[in-house]
Design a protein around this motif. Structure first.
Motif, mmCIF file in Angstrom:
data_model
loop_
_atom_site.group_PDB
_atom_site.id
_atom_site.type_symbol
_atom_site.label_atom_id
_atom_site.label_comp_id
_atom_site.label_asym_id
_atom_site.label_seq_id
_atom_site.Cartn_x
_atom_site.Cartn_y
_atom_site.Cartn_z
ATOM 1 N N MET A 128 0.872 -1.158 -0.072
ATOM 2 C CA MET A 128 -0.141 -0.029 -0.063
ATOM 3 C C MET A 128 0.734 1.088 0.101
ATOM 4 O O MET A 128 0.622 2.075 -0.769
ATOM 5 C CB MET A 128 -1.160 0.087 1.244
ATOM 6 C CG MET A 128 -1.559 1.425 1.576
ATOM 7 S SD MET A 128 -2.594 1.531 3.029
ATOM 8 C CE MET A 128 -1.103 1.743 4.178
ATOM 9 N N ALA A 129 1.848 1.528 0.944
ATOM 10 C CA ALA A 129 2.684 2.378 1.008
ATOM 11 C C ALA A 129 3.605 2.712 -0.387
ATOM 12 O O ALA A 129 3.434 3.866 -0.681
ATOM 13 C CB ALA A 129 3.614 2.381 2.051
ATOM 14 N N GLU A 130 4.045 1.651 -1.116
ATOM 15 C CA GLU A 130 4.668 1.852 -2.200
ATOM 16 C C GLU A 130 3.915 2.465 -3.397
ATOM 17 O O GLU A 130 4.090 3.362 -3.796
ATOM 18 C CB GLU A 130 5.485 0.530 -2.459
ATOM 19 C CG GLU A 130 6.172 0.952 -3.870
ATOM 20 C CD GLU A 130 6.723 -0.559 -4.268
ATOM 21 O OE1 GLU A 130 7.440 -0.537 -5.419
ATOM 22 O OE2 GLU A 130 6.478 -1.694 -3.487
ATOM 23 N N ALA A 131 2.673 2.042 -3.451
ATOM 24 C CA ALA A 131 1.555 2.585 -4.301
ATOM 25 C C ALA A 131 1.279 4.041 -4.007
ATOM 26 O O ALA A 131 1.340 4.906 -5.024
ATOM 27 C CB ALA A 131 0.250 1.912 -4.449
ATOM 28 N N VAL A 132 1.076 4.234 -2.868
ATOM 29 C CA VAL A 132 0.602 5.617 -2.308
ATOM 30 C C VAL A 132 1.928 6.566 -2.686
ATOM 31 O O VAL A 132 1.782 7.534 -3.322
ATOM 32 C CB VAL A 132 0.143 5.793 -0.934
ATOM 33 C CG1 VAL A 132 0.127 7.341 -0.533
ATOM 34 C CG2 VAL A 132 -1.079 5.092 -0.737
ATOM 35 N N GLN A 133 3.044 6.225 -2.271
ATOM 36 C CA GLN A 133 4.189 7.082 -2.451
ATOM 37 C C GLN A 133 4.706 7.176 -3.890
ATOM 38 O O GLN A 133 5.026 8.508 -4.578
ATOM 39 C CB GLN A 133 5.291 6.411 -1.564
ATOM 40 C CG GLN A 133 5.228 6.398 -0.249
ATOM 41 C CD GLN A 133 6.051 5.409 0.368
ATOM 42 O OE1 GLN A 133 7.231 4.980 0.076
ATOM 43 N NE2 GLN A 133 5.666 5.244 1.711
ATOM 44 N N ASN A 134 4.471 6.354 -4.822
ATOM 45 C CA ASN A 134 4.549 6.348 -6.381
ATOM 46 C C ASN A 134 3.720 7.571 -6.659
ATOM 47 O O ASN A 134 4.189 8.340 -7.564
ATOM 48 C CB ASN A 134 4.405 5.037 -6.895
ATOM 49 C CG ASN A 134 5.537 4.124 -6.648
ATOM 50 O OD1 ASN A 134 6.654 4.604 -6.254
ATOM 51 N ND2 ASN A 134 5.485 2.752 -6.960
ATOM 52 N N HIS A 135 2.545 7.366 -6.312
ATOM 53 C CA HIS A 135 1.460 8.412 -6.826
ATOM 54 C C HIS A 135 1.707 9.929 -6.365
ATOM 55 O O HIS A 135 1.650 10.753 -7.140
ATOM 56 C CB HIS A 135 0.111 8.166 -6.248
ATOM 57 C CG HIS A 135 -0.823 9.218 -6.809
ATOM 58 N ND1 HIS A 135 -1.441 9.196 -8.321
ATOM 59 C CD2 HIS A 135 -1.852 9.879 -6.121
ATOM 60 C CE1 HIS A 135 -2.240 9.980 -8.211
ATOM 61 N NE2 HIS A 135 -2.385 10.701 -7.011
ATOM 62 N N VAL A 136 2.298 9.896 -5.256
ATOM 63 C CA VAL A 136 2.498 11.155 -4.846
ATOM 64 C C VAL A 136 3.776 11.617 -5.492
ATOM 65 O O VAL A 136 3.703 12.983 -5.945
ATOM 66 C CB VAL A 136 3.005 11.141 -3.272
ATOM 67 C CG1 VAL A 136 3.681 12.428 -2.666
ATOM 68 C CG2 VAL A 136 1.886 10.959 -2.308
#
Length: 522
Positions: A128-136
């Protein structure tokens, strides 16, 4: 060449920028003279939502614009890119992690709707964190591209004032740059506050600056505070299956309607979040096991207690990013109590050509959309022959707790304080979303109230909605309230069936009547 230097020296009192240019050599002087009195028409300090909106609007209107932005790492060492709090450590990652938690609940509901769902249902924080951080990170890049497309110069430097028209910027490597502008906009926002009086708070705690960038799950978490940041973070942590406790000193969601705030916390308790009410932390220590031992005091009894956690998240408020700006060099006045910049209705500071927008300005809602609109309107007033001011009344917002709370206008307490109890009528209802029925979800806290003047046609003063998709519901009604809608007009509005939003147009029972406000049937 000597003659030119003498002329520059003789005019230095009126044009200090010329001496700075001469110091850089004759070539720099010629370039500065050709550019006019200042390097830029507009210099924006701060690359968050408000600052970027202002800069891009001014550039669209044909002005020469620069943006200065620099992020000091958090005490934990977390850094991020262009875009400010909302993009990097606020609205965007918060809403995405909130969505992750909501999906967990929907997966549980799915079995009641005929879906065969394997058990147990597990959540992977790292994924989850990786996906969120990539979007940011994609948004960071998008902002860079937008500035470039609009020919806005971007400087990744930490800014401070030299005088009323000049800013010194320092890069991460220590290189200095001087920039001057006819108008300057301060849009530096704020950062989370650490409790300086609590032993171990800084060494062992994190804030919202860090939670969204953690590579590993925070595990068992203590969230200290009862602001919307605290409750939103605690809500999604509980929702993804983590053991979460909230420690609150006094009331939840200060500044919001307190009946609604109480229902928000009731729902959180019912769905697994623990609350330590009336307590304050006094010490945080790291145990040999690596866990954190937190000591706190119960304010009512005076007794001390303690517990162990993997993570302590401080969410006790925010402070404006003004202390490093050397505002005194420019003569910009601040509120001595909170260091926010004092502004007028034009967003102007005590120095007429220096402005402040967004969270850094005194008396402004700490909300991304208000900063964006204020920034655009400011640029239009400066360069677009517009006189439109930002209207800070009836600004809608939503708290993205597990059961979302959307509101616009006055709270019940504010309405009574302003108009008197005898002149206020409150219509309300407990309702059950259709989606909750088959899933057999508890809807005890799904509640709506509309605060109105009692005298016909009963002008709507405020709307408060607690339930699914609260932001989507509140946005539409916010327009009506902004346009001066009355209770009579809302009741003449046909609802969309079957939705939660239609329950607003069916609010028939007033608190004054004493009747049961529970909605039955459709």
């Amino acid at each position: 060449m000597a003659a030119l230097a003498a002329v520059l020296q003789s005019r230095s009192l009126g044009f200090p920028w010329l001496l700075r240019t001469w110091a850089g050599g004759a070539r720099g002087a010629a370039r500065g003279a050709a550019a006019g009195l200042h390097d830029y028409d507009l210099l924006v300090i701060g690359g968050g939502s408000g600052g970027l909106a202002c800069a891009k609007e001014a550039a669209q209107l044909g002005r020469k614009v620069a943006v200065v932005d620099y992020v000091d790492p958090s005490p934990r060492g977390t850094r991020w890119g262009l875009g400010g709090t909302c993009v990097n450590v606020g609205c965007i990652p918060k809403k995405l992690m909130h969505q992750a938690a909501l999906l967990g609940g929907m997966i549980q509901d799915a079995r009641n709707y005929g879906w065969e769902v394997a058990q147990p249902i597990l959540h992977d924080w790292r994924k989850m964190a990786e996906a969120v951080q990539n979007h940011v990170k994609s948004l960071n890049w998008g902002h860079r591209v937008q500035l470039q497309d609009r020919k806005v110069k971007y400087f990744n430097i930490k800014a401070s004032f030299v005088d009323q028209h000049t800013v010194r910027g320092v890069t991460k490597g220590g290189k200095e740059t001087l920039l001057s502008a006819e108008h300057i906009v301060i849009a530096t926002g704020g950062r989370p506050k650490y409790p300086a009086h609590i032993e171990g708070a800084l060494e062992y705690g994190i804030t919202s600056d860090d939670i969204f960038w953690l590579k590993e799950s925070p595990g068992k978490t203590l969230v200290v505070g009862a602001s919307y940041v605290a409750l939103e973070c605690a809500g999604f942590l509980t929702g993804i299956g983590l053991d979460t406790t909230v420690m609150m000193r006094s009331i939840p969601l200060r500044g919001f309607d307190q009946q609604m705030s109480g229902l928000v916390t009731e729902h959180m308790v019912a769905h697994g979040t623990r609350f330590l009410k009336g307590c304050t932390a006094s010490r945080v220590e790291r145990l040999p096991s690596g866990q954190l031992q937190v000591t706190w005091k119960d304010l009512a009894s005076g007794k001390e207690d303690m517990g162990t956690f993997d993570t302590v998240l401080w969410a006790i408020g925010r402070i404006p990013e003004t202390r490093s700006l050397n505002l005194e060099k420019a003569g910009v006045n601040t509120n001595p109590d909170n260091q926010k910049i004092l502004v007028n209705t034009q967003e102007a500071t005590s120095v007429p050509h220096i402005y402040a927008i967004g969270d850094v300005a005194e008396g402004r809602p700490e909300l991304t959309p208000t900063a964006i609109m204020a920034g655009k309107l400011l640029a239009q007033r400066l360069y677009g022959q517009s006189a439109d001011l930002m209207d800070y009344d009836n600004v809608p917002t939503t708290v993205f707790t597990p059961l979302e709370y959307g509101c616009v206008g006055l709270s019940e307490e504010e309405a009574v304080a302003r108009h008197g109890d005898d002149h206020v009528e409150v219509y309300h209802a407990y309702y059950k979303p259709l989606e909750f029925t088959v899933a057999e979800r508890d809807a005890s806290q799904c509640y709506i109230k509309m605060v109105c003047l009692r005298e016909p046609p009963q002008l709507v003063l405020g709307l408060h909605f607690l339930g699914p998709n609260a932001g989507e519901v509140t946005q539409g009604f916010a327009l009506g309230i902004k346009c001066g809608a009355s209770y009579t007009q809302v009741m003449q509005t046909v609802g969309i069936h079957p939705t939660c939003a239609e329950e607003v147009a069916k609010l028939r029972i007033s608190k004054r009547s004493g009747l049961d406000p529970t909605v039955t049937g459709c």
